[in-house]
Design a protein around this motif. Structure first.
Motif, mmCIF file in Angstrom:
data_model
loop_
_atom_site.group_PDB
_atom_site.id
_atom_site.type_symbol
_atom_site.label_atom_id
_atom_site.label_comp_id
_atom_site.label_asym_id
_atom_site.label_seq_id
_atom_site.Cartn_x
_atom_site.Cartn_y
_atom_site.Cartn_z
ATOM 1 N N THR A 88 0.477 -1.104 0.404
ATOM 2 C CA THR A 88 -0.238 -0.335 -0.124
ATOM 3 C C THR A 88 0.907 0.937 -0.127
ATOM 4 O O THR A 88 0.166 2.265 -0.410
ATOM 5 C CB THR A 88 -0.563 0.283 1.358
ATOM 6 O OG1 THR A 88 0.270 0.072 2.447
ATOM 7 C CG2 THR A 88 -1.822 -1.200 0.954
ATOM 8 N N ARG A 114 -6.018 -0.520 0.131
ATOM 9 C CA ARG A 114 -6.161 -1.470 1.104
ATOM 10 C C ARG A 114 -5.875 -2.036 1.353
ATOM 11 O O ARG A 114 -5.365 -2.915 0.394
ATOM 12 C CB ARG A 114 -7.642 -0.855 1.479
ATOM 13 C CG ARG A 114 -8.369 -0.071 0.689
ATOM 14 C CD ARG A 114 -10.327 0.083 0.951
ATOM 15 N NE ARG A 114 -10.789 -1.352 0.070
ATOM 16 C CZ ARG A 114 -11.742 -1.815 0.176
ATOM 17 N NH1 ARG A 114 -12.423 -1.855 0.845
ATOM 18 N NH2 ARG A 114 -11.817 -3.233 -0.037
ATOM 19 N N GLU A 115 -5.534 -2.423 3.117
ATOM 20 C CA GLU A 115 -5.305 -4.081 2.707
ATOM 21 C C GLU A 115 -5.654 -5.242 2.465
ATOM 22 O O GLU A 115 -5.227 -6.495 2.326
ATOM 23 C CB GLU A 115 -4.781 -4.758 4.788
ATOM 24 C CG GLU A 115 -3.060 -3.396 4.753
ATOM 25 C CD GLU A 115 -2.842 -4.054 6.085
ATOM 26 O OE1 GLU A 115 -3.141 -4.610 6.627
ATOM 27 O OE2 GLU A 115 -2.095 -2.992 6.040
ATOM 28 N N VAL A 118 -4.485 -5.378 -0.712
ATOM 29 C CA VAL A 118 -3.271 -6.510 -0.430
ATOM 30 C C VAL A 118 -3.525 -7.745 -0.246
ATOM 31 O O VAL A 118 -3.503 -8.813 -1.412
ATOM 32 C CB VAL A 118 -2.456 -5.583 0.311
ATOM 33 C CG1 VAL A 118 -1.519 -6.663 0.471
ATOM 34 C CG2 VAL A 118 -2.414 -4.722 0.329
ATOM 35 N N LEU A 138 2.445 -6.328 5.335
ATOM 36 C CA LEU A 138 0.773 -6.615 5.603
ATOM 37 C C LEU A 138 0.917 -5.506 7.258
ATOM 38 O O LEU A 138 2.466 -6.013 7.549
ATOM 39 C CB LEU A 138 0.075 -7.514 5.671
ATOM 40 C CG LEU A 138 -0.618 -7.826 4.409
ATOM 41 C CD1 LEU A 138 -0.486 -9.226 4.569
ATOM 42 C CD2 LEU A 138 -2.166 -7.403 3.652
ATOM 43 N N ARG A 164 5.451 -7.744 7.355
ATOM 44 C CA ARG A 164 4.363 -7.345 8.598
ATOM 45 C C ARG A 164 5.174 -5.834 8.928
ATOM 46 O O ARG A 164 5.691 -5.605 9.890
ATOM 47 C CB ARG A 164 4.133 -8.212 9.923
ATOM 48 C CG ARG A 164 3.940 -9.442 9.806
ATOM 49 C CD ARG A 164 2.496 -9.947 9.214
ATOM 50 N NE ARG A 164 1.519 -9.271 9.841
ATOM 51 C CZ ARG A 164 0.826 -9.927 10.770
ATOM 52 N NH1 ARG A 164 1.440 -10.795 11.634
ATOM 53 N NH2 ARG A 164 0.099 -9.048 11.680
#
Length: 251
Positions: A88, A114-115, A118, A138, A164
């Motif tokens: 993103t 938006r995640e 993704v 993410l 992450r």
């Protein structure tokens, strides 16, 4: 009287069994690090293809987060084929990826707002197959979403890598939630290697294997990924664990 066609229920069951057997076969294929002290902690002697793997920085800061992304890039660099990178925030530094062995010419970047998009892009790429690896950045990885990604990876034998990335300290707590990932790694930056002359030596990381299916947690001091995407063991300690076999940093 003989039936005119095959029983559709039996046909479906055979297809499901074939799919499951195929998934087991693909999961036996691994990507070793080439370092016995690390590979012996991983089922099959390396990171499994057709599986999901997680990476995060040891702290919420950008430095450790960048190290985690470079570690994932080094893993992706050692696979064969194109790499899909879903994100993103288009803030990756291409020369740094190349230094970790992943040349930008191999990477197809997929940017989403938006995640949720993704996650959808990663699942679609994993289901497509024929790729070296699929990477996604993410903040959160819910269990249901991780299971979908794991199943998509199993279907094609493609390796899924989730980096992450936190925007704030409070988001880092989500990393402790359970997911369907086969391995979970935490990467922290250490002082660089000392040189006999003034200058900056090779970057060093503390790798914490915080979770591994059918394996034990451990931690390693390593030299950062080189231009071939490979790490090497530092001259410092290796595999420091407590008496229960757990990483002393992962409790």
């Amino acid at each position: 009287m003989a039936q005119s066609g095959a029983n559709p229920v039996i046909t479906e069951l055979r297809e499901r069994i074939s799919h499951l057997e195929g998934g087991v076969s693909r999961r036996t294929q691994t990507l070793p690090f080439g370092i016995s002290e690390i590979d012996e902690h991983l089922p099959g002697g390396g990171l499994s293809y057709g599986a999901l793997h997680e990476f995060a920085g040891g702290a919420a800061g950008t430095v450790d987060g960048a190290a985690a992304a470079l570690f994932a890039a080094g893993v992706a660099a050692r696979t064969k084929g194109k790499v899909i990178w879903c994100l993103t925030r288009p803030d990756l530094f291409f020369p740094a990826l190349a230094q970790a062995g992943l040349h930008p010419d191999r990477v197809i970047f997929v940017e989403a707002d938006r995640e949720e998009d993704v996650l959808a892009s990663m699942e679609e790429a994993l289901s497509f197959g024929g790729l070296g690896a699929v990477v996604a950045e993410l903040v959160r990885l819910p269990m249901t979403a991780s299971r979908r990604l794991q199943l998509a990876a199993e279907k094609t034998g493609t390796m899924g890598l989730v980096v992450r990335r936190w925007r704030r300290q409070t988001e880092a707590s989500d990393f402790g939630q359970p997911t369907a990932s086969s391995t979970r790694w935490r990467v922290s930056v250490l002082p660089s290697e000392a040189l006999p002359v003034p200058g900056v030596g090779r970057a060093r990381w503390l790798l914490e294997l915080m979770r591994v299916k059918a394996g034990e947690c451990a931690e390693f001091e390593v030299g950062a990924c080189n231009a071939a995407g490979r790490i090497d063991l530092s001259t410092g300690f290796v595999d420091r664990q407590d008496k229960a076999g757990r990483s002393v940093h992962s409790r």
